[in-house]
Design an enzyme around this catalytic site. Structure first.
Site, short mmCIF file in Angstrom:
data_model
loop_
_atom_site.label_atom_id
_atom_site.label_comp_id
_atom_site.label_asym_id
_atom_site.label_seq_id
_atom_site.Cartn_x
_atom_site.Cartn_y
_atom_site.Cartn_z
CB ILE A 279 -49.06 28.30 -59.25
CG1 ILE A 279 -48.24 29.31 -60.05
CG2 ILE A 279 -49.87 27.41 -60.16
CD1 ILE A 279 -47.06 28.66 -60.78
CG ASP A 280 -47.38 33.42 -58.53
OD1 ASP A 280 -46.76 32.40 -58.86
OD2 ASP A 280 -47.40 34.45 -59.23
CG HIS B 80 -45.11 28.54 -68.39
ND1 HIS B 80 -44.03 29.31 -68.72
CD2 HIS B 80 -46.17 29.38 -68.27
CE1 HIS B 80 -44.41 30.59 -68.81
NE2 HIS B 80 -45.70 30.65 -68.55
CG MET C 56 -43.41 30.46 -62.42
SD MET C 56 -44.98 30.18 -63.26
CE MET C 56 -44.47 30.32 -64.97
O1 F6P Z 1 -49.23 34.64 -61.83
C1 F6P Z 1 -48.84 33.34 -62.00
C2 F6P Z 1 -47.60 33.26 -62.80
O2 F6P Z 1 -47.37 31.90 -62.87
C3 F6P Z 1 -46.37 34.03 -62.29
O3 F6P Z 1 -45.66 33.42 -61.27
C4 F6P Z 1 -45.57 34.18 -63.54
O4 F6P Z 1 -44.68 35.26 -63.46
C5 F6P Z 1 -46.62 34.40 -64.56
O5 F6P Z 1 -47.77 33.71 -64.13
C6 F6P Z 1 -46.21 33.96 -65.95
O6 F6P Z 1 -47.21 34.34 -66.83
P1 F6P Z 1 -47.22 33.99 -68.39
O7 F6P Z 1 -47.75 32.59 -68.50
O8 F6P Z 1 -48.13 34.99 -68.98
O9 F6P Z 1 -45.81 34.07 -68.86
#
Ligand code: F6P
Length: 342
Positions: A126-127, A272, A169
């Site tokens: 998504i980034d 999320h 995010m």
């Molecule tokens: O890499 C995608 C991402 O959504 C980042 O923007 C975010 O920091 C990370 O995943 C969060 O990861 P997790 O679900 O392991 O907390």
């Protein structure tokens, strides 16, 4: 051919659309046998897989997440991980693997290709920060969710004359923040790429509020950093894979804004929510396009290649080059965003 598919790293809307596309073209066009590894590279190491066919995947196109499960485990994390991965591929008689993932999964794939593993990469996050592709699927969905949230926050902020700091995010780069900030009419947007000076942020907000009875929306990417020596932020916590656990910079910024300006300030951390649920039509199309190209690449034995979007065409690029550097926000677009600040 016998082809394995895996999804690794954080999940992302559109993963199931890629799986469906690979299986559809693999089975119907190439008469392949397809297998899905459970939980990313962990499934390869542990020989944990399921058979995939068109019939068993009915209905997954609009579904968020990944039907295969995902993890951040790689074969490099245990001494015999690579050896076990090799055994899995040999014993299953696999001709190739399609690895769908972000920076971590694809960097791992790139290292494995150098050791002779037959892997094709598909970028997801998504980034939207993977190099050499103009887009990753999932990004459009995340921007849509963030924009809708900002629209909603405007009306409550205006009713109460408040500042609302919205955290989106964006661990290393601020694509979501920039796009949602422009689309949602943010008062200011703060990115990891552009360390911020909280004094300047507060001055800009104060000037805006002096012009009338205004509310403000400040969009902040979770990885945004203050300029050195400006604001103190708490020590970073690491997760079990050594990733910094982000989520919280908005609280620091909101406290500073309230203390320095006296404006009542609230925080919304989207987290999320941006990663879950059904992909947009754009993400379904891009994911489907990537999936069909990926299975073609397997049939061309294009190991070490990653499918990518460039100038409105899906092409193949070198996996090593793609993961060498993260793609940062387009400076021209950032300039557009800044024209609307405060
Ligand atoms: O890499 C995608 C991402 O959504 C980042 O923007 C975010 O920091 C990370 O995943 C969060 O990861 P997790 O679900 O392991 O907390």
């Amino acid at each position: 051919m016998r082809v394995g598919i895996l999804t690794g790293g954080g999940d992302c809307p559109g993963l199931n659309a890629v799986i469906r596309a690979v299986v559809r073209k693999g089975e119907r066009h190439y008469e392949d046998e397809l297998f899905g590894f459970v939980d990313g590279w962990r499934g390869v190491v542990d020989q944990d897989f399921i058979a995939l066919d068109v019939e068993s995947l009915r209905g997954i196109l609009p579904r968020g997440g990944t039907i295969l499960g995902t993890s951040r485990i790689t074969p490099y994390m245990t001494e015999d991980g690579l050896e076990k991965a090799r055994t899995t591929i040999d014993s299953m008689g696999l001709d190739g693997i399609i690895a769908i993932g972000g920076e971590g999964t694809l960097s791992c794939a790139n290292e494995m290709v150098k050791l002779g593993f037959p892997i094709v990469g598909v970028p997801k996050t998504i980034d939207n920060d993977i190099g050499l592709t103009e887009r990753t699927f999932g990004f459009d969905t995340a921007v849509m969710i963030a924009t809708e949230a900002i629209d909603r926050l405007h009306t409550t902020a205006e009713s109460h004359n408040r500042v609302i700091v919205v955290e989106v995010m964006g661990r290393h780069v601020g694509h979501i923040a920039t796009w949602a900030g422009i689309a949602g009419g943010a008062t200011m947007t703060l990115l990891p790429e552009e360390p911020f000076d909280i004094a300047e942020v507060c001055e800009a907000l104060s000037r805006r509020h002096q012009r009338g009875k205004y509310a403000s929306i400040v969009v902040v990417a979770e990885g945004a950093k203050p300029k050195p020596g400006t604001v103190q932020i708490a020590d970073e916590e690491l997760d079990e894979f050594g990733h910094v656990r982000l989520g919280g910079i908005a609280n620091v910024i909101a406290t500073e804004i309230e203390q320095r300006t006296g404006f009542e300030t609230r925080v919304t951390i989207l987290g999320h929510v941006q990663r879950g649920g059904s992909p947009t039509a754009y993400d379904r199309v891009l994911a489907t396009w990537f999936g069909t190209e990926a299975i073609d690449a397997v049939h061309d034995q294009a190991w070490g290649q990653m499918v990518a979007l460039m100038s409105n065409r899906v092409v193949r690029v070198n996996l090593g080059d793609a993961v060498a550097e993260l793609k940062t926000v387009n400076p021209q677009l950032w300039d557009v965003a800044t024209q609307f600040f405060a």
